[in-house]
Design a protein around this motif. Structure first.
Motif, PDB file in Angstrom:
ATOM      1  N   GLY A 125       0.868  -1.317  -0.043  1.00  0.00           N
ATOM      2  CA  GLY A 125      -0.015   0.112  -0.012  1.00  0.00           C
ATOM      3  C   GLY A 125       0.859   1.102  -0.243  1.00  0.00           C
ATOM      4  O   GLY A 125       0.239   2.565  -0.075  1.00  0.00           O
ATOM      5  N   ARG A 186      -3.686  11.057   1.962  1.00  0.00           N
ATOM      6  CA  ARG A 186      -5.051  10.437   1.818  1.00  0.00           C
ATOM      7  C   ARG A 186      -4.660   8.659   1.978  1.00  0.00           C
ATOM      8  O   ARG A 186      -5.708   8.145   1.931  1.00  0.00           O
ATOM      9  CB  ARG A 186      -5.481  10.605   0.227  1.00  0.00           C
ATOM     10  CG  ARG A 186      -6.009  11.935   0.453  1.00  0.00           C
ATOM     11  CD  ARG A 186      -6.800  12.079  -0.997  1.00  0.00           C
ATOM     12  NE  ARG A 186      -6.040  12.347  -2.031  1.00  0.00           N
ATOM     13  CZ  ARG A 186      -5.810  11.543  -3.214  1.00  0.00           C
ATOM     14  NH1 ARG A 186      -6.216  10.585  -3.245  1.00  0.00           N
ATOM     15  NH2 ARG A 186      -5.171  12.093  -4.207  1.00  0.00           N
ATOM     16  N   SER A 187      -3.522   8.267   2.127  1.00  0.00           N
ATOM     17  CA  SER A 187      -3.302   6.817   1.873  1.00  0.00           C
ATOM     18  C   SER A 187      -3.460   5.928   2.994  1.00  0.00           C
ATOM     19  O   SER A 187      -3.531   6.690   4.366  1.00  0.00           O
ATOM     20  CB  SER A 187      -1.797   6.448   1.420  1.00  0.00           C
ATOM     21  OG  SER A 187      -1.014   5.783   2.388  1.00  0.00           O
ATOM     22  N   LYS A 188      -4.114   4.816   3.007  1.00  0.00           N
ATOM     23  CA  LYS A 188      -4.434   4.117   3.832  1.00  0.00           C
ATOM     24  C   LYS A 188      -3.512   3.736   4.801  1.00  0.00           C
ATOM     25  O   LYS A 188      -3.336   3.416   6.232  1.00  0.00           O
ATOM     26  CB  LYS A 188      -5.267   2.798   3.558  1.00  0.00           C
ATOM     27  CG  LYS A 188      -6.055   2.001   4.369  1.00  0.00           C
ATOM     28  CD  LYS A 188      -6.750   1.100   3.825  1.00  0.00           C
ATOM     29  CE  LYS A 188      -7.530  -0.115   4.820  1.00  0.00           C
ATOM     30  NZ  LYS A 188      -7.034  -1.398   4.668  1.00  0.00           N
ATOM     31  N   ARG A 189      -2.233   3.596   4.155  1.00  0.00           N
ATOM     32  CA  ARG A 189      -0.853   3.071   4.771  1.00  0.00           C
ATOM     33  C   ARG A 189      -0.726   4.313   5.767  1.00  0.00           C
ATOM     34  O   ARG A 189      -0.139   3.802   7.144  1.00  0.00           O
ATOM     35  CB  ARG A 189       0.016   2.946   3.807  1.00  0.00           C
ATOM     36  CG  ARG A 189       1.569   2.481   4.469  1.00  0.00           C
ATOM     37  CD  ARG A 189       2.544   2.247   3.591  1.00  0.00           C
ATOM     38  NE  ARG A 189       3.753   1.832   4.013  1.00  0.00           N
ATOM     39  CZ  ARG A 189       4.312   0.532   4.381  1.00  0.00           C
ATOM     40  NH1 ARG A 189       3.419  -0.273   3.809  1.00  0.00           N
ATOM     41  NH2 ARG A 189       5.414   0.678   4.837  1.00  0.00           N
ATOM     42  N   THR A 190      -0.687   5.459   5.493  1.00  0.00           N
ATOM     43  CA  THR A 190      -0.353   6.491   6.571  1.00  0.00           C
ATOM     44  C   THR A 190      -1.088   6.300   7.787  1.00  0.00           C
ATOM     45  O   THR A 190      -0.771   6.601   8.831  1.00  0.00           O
ATOM     46  CB  THR A 190      -0.705   7.913   5.611  1.00  0.00           C
ATOM     47  OG1 THR A 190       0.180   8.003   4.822  1.00  0.00           O
ATOM     48  CG2 THR A 190      -0.542   9.077   6.810  1.00  0.00           C
ATOM     49  N   GLU A 191      -2.355   6.140   7.570  1.00  0.00           N
ATOM     50  CA  GLU A 191      -3.413   5.915   8.715  1.00  0.00           C
ATOM     51  C   GLU A 191      -2.780   4.685   9.485  1.00  0.00           C
ATOM     52  O   GLU A 191      -2.803   4.827  10.995  1.00  0.00           O
ATOM     53  CB  GLU A 191      -4.810   5.540   8.107  1.00  0.00           C
ATOM     54  CG  GLU A 191      -6.001   5.485   9.278  1.00  0.00           C
ATOM     55  CD  GLU A 191      -5.943   6.943   9.939  1.00  0.00           C
ATOM     56  OE1 GLU A 191      -5.645   7.895   9.536  1.00  0.00           O
ATOM     57  OE2 GLU A 191      -6.651   6.956  11.145  1.00  0.00           O
ATOM     58  N   THR A 192      -2.516   3.723   8.936  1.00  0.00           N
ATOM     59  CA  THR A 192      -2.122   2.334   9.757  1.00  0.00           C
ATOM     60  C   THR A 192      -0.947   2.631  10.345  1.00  0.00           C
ATOM     61  O   THR A 192      -0.691   2.457  11.562  1.00  0.00           O
ATOM     62  CB  THR A 192      -1.650   1.327   8.699  1.00  0.00           C
ATOM     63  OG1 THR A 192      -2.856   1.028   7.733  1.00  0.00           O
ATOM     64  CG2 THR A 192      -1.440  -0.043   9.592  1.00  0.00           C
TER      65      THR A 192
END
Ligand SMILES: Nc1nc2c(ncn2[C@@H]2O[C@H](COP(=O)(O)OP(=O)(O)OP(=O)(O)O)[C@@H](O)[C@H]2O)c(=O)[nH]1
Ligand SMILES: [Mg+2]
Length: 203
Positions: A125, A186-192
């Protein structure tokens, strides 16, 4: 308890610091790019190209761009050093993969190194910016031509972009960084990664 609140505070209020890995085979121009990034985004003069030597350890550069903090990790690309890359994958928000667009005889090597990077599960991701570097040289191929040549199969779900740049004169670099910040935000990886940092508390 303190650490729980600190983690929550950090999660809610601090500016995200993005970790961006700069990868690519030797002589692609990674360190020259890092120095150019420093001079484009800060008042500091980066090292001039003739003072840059092949990288053996790790070079770090910090900049602020589009209201975000970016930390770049530039690693050595010589074959014997590429096994070190994966130690940094888990903590990276995104990858910049630099290719010498003026050296077709090394495209095959670059392609297989990049394919190996993309296969690694610790980079799942992570947005990918592929730079067709050395555009100041007349023999450099365009980013479209390079993309056609690489014909990457493992890109299915990944957010990626090819950009033509010159680490010498700075062409295309700001456009690439702006794109990267936008997709990392916007990345989901950043959130994780953010949740993981919050849970683990201050380090
Ligand atoms: N013409 C031109 N030469 C470049 C450019 N970027 C880098 N170079 C040259 O390419 C060579 C390799 O540059 P480096 O930045 O050391 O490459 P690297 O990818 O960091 O190499 P390793 O540290 O060995 O992995 C040097 O001679 C640079 O001056 C560019 O945009 N244009
Ligand atoms: Mg280097």
């Amino acid at each position: 308890m303190f650490s729980l609140f600190y983690g929550l505070y950090k999660y809610l209020f601090s500016k995200t610091e993005f970790h961006v890995l700069i990868l690519g085979i030797d002589k692609a121009g990674k360190t020259t790019l890092l120095e150019k990034l420093k001079s484009l985004y800060s008042n500091l003069e980066g090292l001039p190209p003739d003072r840059i030597v092949p990288t053996v350890g790790l070079n770090i550069g910090r900049i602020e761009a589009s209201n975000s903090k970016l930390v770049f990790w530039d690693l050595g690309g010589q074959p014997g050093l590429r096994s070190i890359w994966e130690k940094y994958y888990e903590e990276a928000h995104a990858v910049i993969f630099v290719i010498d667009a003026a050296c077709p005889s090394r495209f095959e090597d670059a392609k297989s190194a990049l394919e190996k990077v993309l296969r690694h599960e610790d980079l799942q991701g992570a947005p990918l910016l592929v730079l067709a570097n050395k555009q100041d040289l007349s023999e450099a191929v365009s980013s479209e031509e390079l993309a056609r040549y690489l014909d990457l199969k493992k890109l299915d779900e990944r957010v990626y972009m090819f950009e033509a740049v010159s680490a010498f004169d700075g062409m295309g670099i700001k456009e690439g960084v702006e794109w990267l910040v936008e997709v990392m935000e916007r990345s989901k990886r950043t959130e994780t990664l953010r949740i993981r940092a919050g849970v683990n508390g201050p380090t």
